[in-house]
Motif scaffolding. Structure first.
Motif, PDB file in Angstrom:
ATOM      1  N   ALA A 104       0.837  -1.207   0.000  1.00 20.67           N
ATOM      2  CA  ALA A 104       0.000   0.000   0.000  1.00 20.67           C
ATOM      3  C   ALA A 104       0.871   1.256   0.000  1.00 20.67           C
ATOM      4  O   ALA A 104       0.598   2.228  -0.699  1.00 20.67           O
ATOM      5  CB  ALA A 104      -0.913  -0.003   1.219  1.00 20.67           C
TER       6      ALA A 104
ATOM      7  N   LYS B   5     -15.372   4.706   8.211  1.00 20.31           N
ATOM      8  CA  LYS B   5     -16.009   4.503   6.920  1.00 20.31           C
ATOM      9  C   LYS B   5     -17.454   4.084   7.110  1.00 20.31           C
ATOM     10  O   LYS B   5     -17.754   3.261   7.976  1.00 20.31           O
ATOM     11  CB  LYS B   5     -15.270   3.415   6.134  1.00 20.31           C
ATOM     12  N   ASP B  91     -11.109   5.445  -5.112  1.00 21.05           N
ATOM     13  CA  ASP B  91     -10.491   4.193  -4.671  1.00 21.05           C
ATOM     14  C   ASP B  91      -9.652   4.482  -3.425  1.00 21.05           C
ATOM     15  O   ASP B  91      -9.718   5.580  -2.859  1.00 21.05           O
ATOM     16  CB  ASP B  91      -9.661   3.574  -5.807  1.00 21.05           C
ATOM     17  N   THR B  92      -8.866   3.509  -2.983  1.00 17.79           N
ATOM     18  CA  THR B  92      -8.118   3.702  -1.733  1.00 17.79           C
ATOM     19  C   THR B  92      -7.111   4.844  -1.861  1.00 17.79           C
ATOM     20  O   THR B  92      -6.843   5.558  -0.900  1.00 17.79           O
ATOM     21  CB  THR B  92      -7.365   2.417  -1.340  1.00 17.79           C
ATOM     22  N   SER B  93      -6.557   5.018  -3.053  1.00 18.58           N
ATOM     23  CA  SER B  93      -5.583   6.074  -3.289  1.00 18.58           C
ATOM     24  C   SER B  93      -6.217   7.454  -3.106  1.00 18.58           C
ATOM     25  O   SER B  93      -5.688   8.318  -2.400  1.00 18.58           O
ATOM     26  CB  SER B  93      -5.032   5.889  -4.712  1.00 18.58           C
ATOM     27  N   THR B  95      -9.110   8.127  -1.569  1.00 19.99           N
ATOM     28  CA  THR B  95      -9.627   8.284  -0.206  1.00 19.99           C
ATOM     29  C   THR B  95      -8.509   8.735   0.731  1.00 19.99           C
ATOM     30  O   THR B  95      -8.696   9.644   1.543  1.00 19.99           O
ATOM     31  CB  THR B  95     -10.228   6.954   0.296  1.00 19.99           C
ATOM     32  N   ALA B  96      -7.345   8.133   0.587  1.00 19.93           N
ATOM     33  CA  ALA B  96      -6.214   8.506   1.447  1.00 19.93           C
ATOM     34  C   ALA B  96      -5.809   9.956   1.184  1.00 19.93           C
ATOM     35  O   ALA B  96      -5.471  10.696   2.111  1.00 19.93           O
ATOM     36  CB  ALA B  96      -5.040   7.560   1.211  1.00 19.93           C
ATOM     37  N   SER B 118     -11.918  -2.438   5.855  1.00 21.04           N
ATOM     38  CA  SER B 118     -13.327  -2.116   5.997  1.00 21.04           C
ATOM     39  C   SER B 118     -14.155  -3.381   5.860  1.00 21.04           C
ATOM     40  O   SER B 118     -13.746  -4.342   5.218  1.00 21.04           O
ATOM     41  CB  SER B 118     -13.767  -1.080   4.968  1.00 21.04           C
ATOM     42  N   SER B 123     -10.344  -4.037   1.686  1.00 18.71           N
ATOM     43  CA  SER B 123      -9.046  -3.873   1.031  1.00 18.71           C
ATOM     44  C   SER B 123      -7.915  -3.734   2.042  1.00 18.71           C
ATOM     45  O   SER B 123      -6.844  -4.308   1.871  1.00 18.71           O
ATOM     46  CB  SER B 123      -9.039  -2.630   0.135  1.00 18.71           C
ATOM     47  N   LEU B 125      -6.127  -0.963   2.754  1.00 24.80           N
ATOM     48  CA  LEU B 125      -5.013  -0.195   2.203  1.00 24.80           C
ATOM     49  C   LEU B 125      -5.005   1.258   2.659  1.00 24.80           C
ATOM     50  O   LEU B 125      -3.947   1.898   2.695  1.00 24.80           O
ATOM     51  CB  LEU B 125      -5.077  -0.213   0.667  1.00 24.80           C
ATOM     52  N   VAL B 126      -6.178   1.801   2.995  1.00 22.02           N
ATOM     53  CA  VAL B 126      -6.275   3.245   3.225  1.00 22.02           C
ATOM     54  C   VAL B 126      -5.379   3.700   4.385  1.00 22.02           C
ATOM     55  O   VAL B 126      -4.664   4.685   4.271  1.00 22.02           O
ATOM     56  CB  VAL B 126      -7.745   3.673   3.452  1.00 22.02           C
ATOM     57  N   ARG B 129      -1.768   3.791   3.267  1.00 23.93           N
ATOM     58  CA  ARG B 129      -1.568   4.874   2.292  1.00 23.93           C
ATOM     59  C   ARG B 129      -1.553   6.225   2.996  1.00 23.93           C
ATOM     60  O   ARG B 129      -0.736   7.093   2.674  1.00 23.93           O
ATOM     61  CB  ARG B 129      -2.679   4.844   1.241  1.00 23.93           C
TER      62      ARG B 129
END
Lengths: 321, 258
Positions: A104, B5, B91-93, B95-96, B118, B123, B125-126, B129
């Motif tokens: 990530a 979330k 997406d996670t990117s 959102t971060a 979540s 995922s 990842l957030v 990131r």
């Protein structure tokens, strides 16, 4: 700057690296590109030849005393440096507790997308990587692809098979990379009890759920497990609510894929089913004929586990003699 | 600072039996379970240390006020709601990135707590990131947390080991569900929370750059998995007969060693 090319694999776990090389080989062949393994550690040079035997065309080796143990910022700076200089098309990273945050963070540094926990991988007609992953608490499988490069996917252990090792030729390139200082400090590491390590590798798993009345009754499962050379697991309520056992099988617990999974007194909520979906044969024993576990079972017995299990143990003992 | 979330309640999710499509639009929403653990942990830190202010941040293109209200009832002091129709496909990117801009606008903090993943997209990842974008120390998948002076000490479970990790604050922690049992707010807390303000910001308020919220991944399809199982019912006069039939079937399948 040239276009991105090559399929790369990296994991701090060596076995998982070999598994990803198996799948990576197939993807690299489809895309007619090179398969590259990134090897990071201290005094790990001898492992480079194994990576070639298991499918890699090329190994980038970064050997440094500061990298002996996993250290997030150090490993991250190595991968970031290599990916910036050599521009892989696809990067597969082992989806471990350390590997996933690493993927990530790397994706963030490289301003690219990341698809986590891909149990299946393929390439579409445009040459884009497609990852398949379980989502919505086991209710669905999502197919996800990328709009940016490198395409970073994380891969869980045991999703793919290693290749048979072969004598192949490959290139080992030793690189010197500036290593970032760690931002966190590991104060203590304690190994997990061995029993809780193997369940993902077991060929036979006998699991119990809320139908088990007393903790001690696990012996019924253990006796059957002994005959079949298997392991005993359990569903979430016995691990989280009753706190009896730790070998929790399910989406948030351990995902397993044995040859034989016997679910005893487990209702079969979707999260549990998501964790056992890849089992070859599923047997369910439950006294509730309406239990959802029966929908995903190959063999169903409506009955009391306290009667069925000892009888099954005895029957197998006789028939296997 | 706790990131929350609004997730689809996956236990109440229905599938269209004809198309295998998930009916996510009609499914009820709630605070993602892991994020509730993050909030609970923040409240426990506050109860121990006293002078702590807990802010929650939620990013959504939909209405999520009920979720923020619940967070305030559980014990958050302030709730920030970052809401913009342009966030629909984040997406996670992205959102971060939006969380980073929000947190920087809120100001100083000691600790950011996130759920490990979540409940719905899962995922995970957030949090990582976000740590990278804010250049913070990250400790992921934490099952026990202690705050001492300006240091956090965290225990995490790896595949083959337990690990205790230390970091200087400010830091970012992602938590597992093992870390605590989240409390249920009392009626009084719910009443009190209804008077608290929810601070709402749009993309414009945060100077969000459009080109930075384009998704870097593309969901091709989401379908209910097919189960292809034999579903053979084993019956018999008595348990011995059932057991014998089952044993024979397993031997024929080749899944038990002779």
């Amino acid at each position: 700057m040239g276009e991105s090319k090559g399929v790369w694999v990296f994991s701090e776990k060596f076995d998982l690296t070999l598994e990803m090389l198996g799948k990576g080989r197939e993807i690299a062949n489809t895309l007619r590109t090179k398969l590259v393994a990134v090897l990071v550690g201290c005094n790990v040079q001898e492992k480079a030849n194994d990576l070639i035997k298991y499918g890699a065309d090329k190994v980038y080796l970064v050997d440094n005393p500061a990298l002996e143990l996993f250290q997030a910022e150090g490993y991250l700076s190595v991968l970031h440096n290599l990916a910036t200089n050599y521009k892989p098309d696809i990067l597969l990273i082992g989806s471990t507790k350390n590997g996933k945050p690493l993927a990530a963070r790397l994706a963030t540094r490289l301003e690219t997308g990341c698809v986590p926990d891909c149990a299946r991988l393929s390439v579409d007609e445009k040459g884009r990587l497609i990852g398949e992953r379980i989502t919505y608490g086991g209710n669905a499988v999502a197919k996800v692809t990328f709009r940016s490069k490198p395409q970073i996917a994380t891969v869980p252990a045991r999703a793919f098979e290693k290749l048979e090792p072969q004598d192949r030729s490959g290139e080992v390139i030793k690189l010197d990379v500036k290593i970032e200082e760690p931002k966190t400090e590991v104060v203590e590491t304690k190994p997990l009890e061995t029993s809780s390590v193997n369940i993902e590798e077991a060929e036979v798993i006998i699991s119990c759920g809320r139908g088990l009345e007393k903790k001690e009754d696990k012996i019924l499962l253990e006796e059957l497990a002994k005959i079949l050379g298997g392991q005993v697991g359990n569903s979430r309520p016995l691990a989280e609510d009753r706190k009896w056992f730790t070998e929790w099988v399910g989406l948030s617990g351990r995902k397993v894929k044995p040859k034989l999974y016997i679910a005893c007194g487990i209702s079969g909520v979707i999260q549990h089913v998501a964790g056992i979906r890849d089992s070859k044969v599923i047997v369910a024993v439950n006294n509730d004929p309406e239990a959802p576990i029966f929908e995903v079972a190959d063999y169903a017995v409506v009955g009391d586990l306290y009667e069925v299990l000892p009888a099954l143990t005895e029957a197998l003992r006789k028939q296997l003699q | 600072m706790v990131c929350l979330k609004q997730a689809v309640d996956v236990s109440q999710l229905k599938v269209d039996p004809k198309t295998s499509q998930l009916l996510t639009a009609s499914a009820p929403k709630k605070i993602s379970d892991f994020d509730k653990n993050a909030l609970e942990e923040a409240i426990r830190i506050k109860e121990k240390l006293g002078e702590v202010e807990i802010c929650t941040v939620t990013v959504s293109s939909e209405d999520a006020k009920a979720v923020l209200r619940e967070a305030l009832a559980i014990g958050a002091d302030k709730a920030y709601f970052v809401n913009d129709p342009s966030f629909q496909d984040v997406d996670t990117s992205a959102t971060a990135y939006i969380l980073t801009e929000t947190i920087e606008k809120i100001g100083e903090f000691d600790l950011i707590l996130c759920g490990e993943a979540s409940l719905d997209s899962f995922s995970g990842l957030v949090g990582s990131r976000l740590a990278e974008l804010l250049n913070l120390p990250l400790i992921a998948s934490v099952r026990k947390l202690t705050v001492e002076d300006n240091t956090v000490v965290a225990e995490r479970t790896l595949e083959d080991a337990y690990e205790t990790v230390k970091a200087k604050m400010p830091a970012l922690i992602t938590v597992t569900r093992e870390i605590n049992q989240p409390r249920i707010p009392s009626l009084m807390m719910i009443m009190k929370a209804s008077k608290k303000e929810i601070i709402t910001w749009t993309a414009t308020d945060l100077n969000i750059q459009k080109e930075k919220i384009g998704a870097k991944i593309e969901v091709v399809e989401v379908l209910a998995p097919k189960t292809e199982r034999k579903r053979v019912m084993i019956t018999g006069e008595n348990k011995e007969e059932i057991a014998e039939k089952l044993a024979k079937a397993l031997i024929q399948e080749g899944v038990v060693r002779r």
